[in-house]
Design a protein around this motif. Sequence first.
Motif, PDB file in Angstrom:
ATOM      1  N   GLU A  64     -24.683  91.214 -10.457  1.00  0.00           N
ATOM      2  CA  GLU A  64     -24.849  90.109 -11.586  1.00  0.00           C
ATOM      3  C   GLU A  64     -26.355  89.883 -12.040  1.00  0.00           C
ATOM      4  O   GLU A  64     -27.075  89.736 -11.069  1.00  0.00           O
ATOM      5  CB  GLU A  64     -23.941  88.879 -11.129  1.00  0.00           C
ATOM      6  N   ASP A  81     -21.333  87.470 -27.180  1.00  0.00           N
ATOM      7  CA  ASP A  81     -20.568  86.439 -26.863  1.00  0.00           C
ATOM      8  C   ASP A  81     -20.323  86.565 -25.340  1.00  0.00           C
ATOM      9  O   ASP A  81     -19.946  87.777 -25.042  1.00  0.00           O
ATOM     10  CB  ASP A  81     -19.622  85.803 -27.750  1.00  0.00           C
ATOM     11  N   VAL A  82     -19.638  85.790 -24.812  1.00  0.00           N
ATOM     12  CA  VAL A  82     -18.983  85.864 -23.546  1.00  0.00           C
ATOM     13  C   VAL A  82     -17.936  86.604 -23.449  1.00  0.00           C
ATOM     14  O   VAL A  82     -17.126  86.425 -24.309  1.00  0.00           O
ATOM     15  CB  VAL A  82     -18.703  84.382 -22.812  1.00  0.00           C
ATOM     16  N   GLY A  83     -17.631  87.505 -22.507  1.00  0.00           N
ATOM     17  CA  GLY A  83     -16.589  88.394 -22.506  1.00  0.00           C
ATOM     18  C   GLY A  83     -16.776  89.912 -23.394  1.00  0.00           C
ATOM     19  O   GLY A  83     -15.986  90.780 -23.123  1.00  0.00           O
ATOM     20  N   ILE A 183     -20.710  90.594 -20.664  1.00  0.00           N
ATOM     21  CA  ILE A 183     -21.348  89.227 -20.687  1.00  0.00           C
ATOM     22  C   ILE A 183     -20.447  88.248 -19.979  1.00  0.00           C
ATOM     23  O   ILE A 183     -19.491  87.844 -20.396  1.00  0.00           O
ATOM     24  CB  ILE A 183     -21.714  88.854 -22.085  1.00  0.00           C
ATOM     25  N   ALA A 184     -21.080  87.652 -18.808  1.00  0.00           N
ATOM     26  CA  ALA A 184     -20.249  86.637 -18.091  1.00  0.00           C
ATOM     27  C   ALA A 184     -20.342  85.277 -18.437  1.00  0.00           C
ATOM     28  O   ALA A 184     -19.775  84.478 -18.387  1.00  0.00           O
ATOM     29  CB  ALA A 184     -20.570  86.990 -16.590  1.00  0.00           C
ATOM     30  N   ALA A 185     -21.687  85.154 -18.877  1.00  0.00           N
ATOM     31  CA  ALA A 185     -22.033  83.630 -19.184  1.00  0.00           C
ATOM     32  C   ALA A 185     -22.998  83.373 -20.312  1.00  0.00           C
ATOM     33  O   ALA A 185     -23.656  84.541 -20.259  1.00  0.00           O
ATOM     34  CB  ALA A 185     -22.673  83.216 -17.979  1.00  0.00           C
ATOM     35  N   ARG A 186     -23.396  82.556 -21.153  1.00  0.00           N
ATOM     36  CA  ARG A 186     -24.285  82.190 -21.949  1.00  0.00           C
ATOM     37  C   ARG A 186     -24.896  81.089 -21.796  1.00  0.00           C
ATOM     38  O   ARG A 186     -24.375  80.090 -21.826  1.00  0.00           O
ATOM     39  CB  ARG A 186     -23.627  82.422 -23.376  1.00  0.00           C
ATOM     40  N   GLN A 187     -26.177  81.111 -21.852  1.00  0.00           N
ATOM     41  CA  GLN A 187     -26.995  79.657 -21.530  1.00  0.00           C
ATOM     42  C   GLN A 187     -27.938  79.216 -22.733  1.00  0.00           C
ATOM     43  O   GLN A 187     -28.527  78.354 -22.547  1.00  0.00           O
ATOM     44  CB  GLN A 187     -27.808  79.861 -20.304  1.00  0.00           C
ATOM     45  N   PHE A 201     -28.513  85.001 -20.909  1.00  0.00           N
ATOM     46  CA  PHE A 201     -27.234  85.745 -20.450  1.00  0.00           C
ATOM     47  C   PHE A 201     -26.940  86.079 -19.347  1.00  0.00           C
ATOM     48  O   PHE A 201     -28.193  86.515 -18.499  1.00  0.00           O
ATOM     49  CB  PHE A 201     -26.779  86.951 -21.428  1.00  0.00           C
ATOM     50  N   SER A 202     -25.665  86.138 -18.565  1.00  0.00           N
ATOM     51  CA  SER A 202     -25.551  86.649 -17.227  1.00  0.00           C
ATOM     52  C   SER A 202     -24.708  88.029 -17.545  1.00  0.00           C
ATOM     53  O   SER A 202     -23.458  87.853 -18.250  1.00  0.00           O
ATOM     54  CB  SER A 202     -24.825  85.568 -16.405  1.00  0.00           C
TER      55      SER A 202
END
Length: 376
Positions: A64, A81-83, A183-187, A201-202
């Motif tokens: 990760e 985007d996430v996902g 993409i697991a997360a967006r900050q 992003f993560s």
Amino acid sequence: MRSRPPAAVRRVVFALSGLSLLVLAACSDKSAHEEAARPVLVIHPVAADHAATAFAGEVRAREESPLSFRVGGKLIERRVDVGDHVRRGQVLAVLDPGDLQAQARAAQAQLAAAEAELGRARADQARFSKLANDQLVSRSTLDAQNAAATAAQGQVNAARAELEVARNQAEYSQLRALRDGVIAARQAEAGQVVAAGQTVFSLAADGVREVAFALPEGMVSSIRAGQPVQVESWSRTGERWNGRIREISPAADPASRTFAARVTVDAPAGALELGQSARVFLPTPGNGGLSVPIAAVQRDNGRTAVFVVDMKTSTLALKPVEIGAFGEDRVPVRGGLVAGDWVVAAGGHLLRAGQKVQPVDRDNRPVTAAASAMAR
């Protein structure tokens, strides 16, 4: 001499006696009804691997990566985007490149100026060298001109390096994926000003999926990396896969005082999705090989016991047992039971030793002594 009571009195006495007999008979019938055999659910103790301690976990990727820009600026475009699944090298987000491109142009101009100065210095060096050979200028003057040419060359090298850095920074205005993944997360969002190194992003890399969970302080000393476990997804209850503890954090979380752990799972492809909830089952050590449901355990004058049915007489006996650490819904039994005992699985708080019962199985079918003997 005592006289006999009148006939009316004798009739009253006889009537009261008859009424008393009727009341006693009714009470006897009621008592017999209360003592009718009560149905109870009975089970055999099972293997203690069903008494594993369960921990809640989350499906995570082994790798990760937090993704961030190497330079700061205004985020003008977010392309994923996430996902979303991304490929290595794919552009994920873009910063406003205006200032960075201007810096690159300035570095280019400085390089051009330095190269022009180097050309002049080398021409002077060649001219003074010829004059020195004709002894028209002093040796010190020639040395000064040689030093000026060397300094001009250094200025060109420095300007060229600055131009390379400026061009790199201009390219850093595009954030690219380091590897294939999701993409697991967006900050961050478009329009936001981000600093260099700030996570945008993560990225969860494709490949092995693991389950992350937390170990309490009291158990971390008895758990080791490489220990076998079982994993069950909340979305696929009843289906378990084998796994092993891959790592345990050497330091506790300062807030929860738990130790982070990771489990690799031998699950089929697609069985575990990122972010899913899962349970990790750790076999309870030293459990004696048998276990019973937690609801079967009773307290008798400070002792731990279970109700066992005598199949020959269909009566209950309260049998003391030695138990281990409680699991999710079962408890290991270290002593006091054998595999063939018929244990009352629930409702023990409504029962008493010596009570007549009708044992039934989970399908509500009567369990008889003959059936019990055949099962053994």
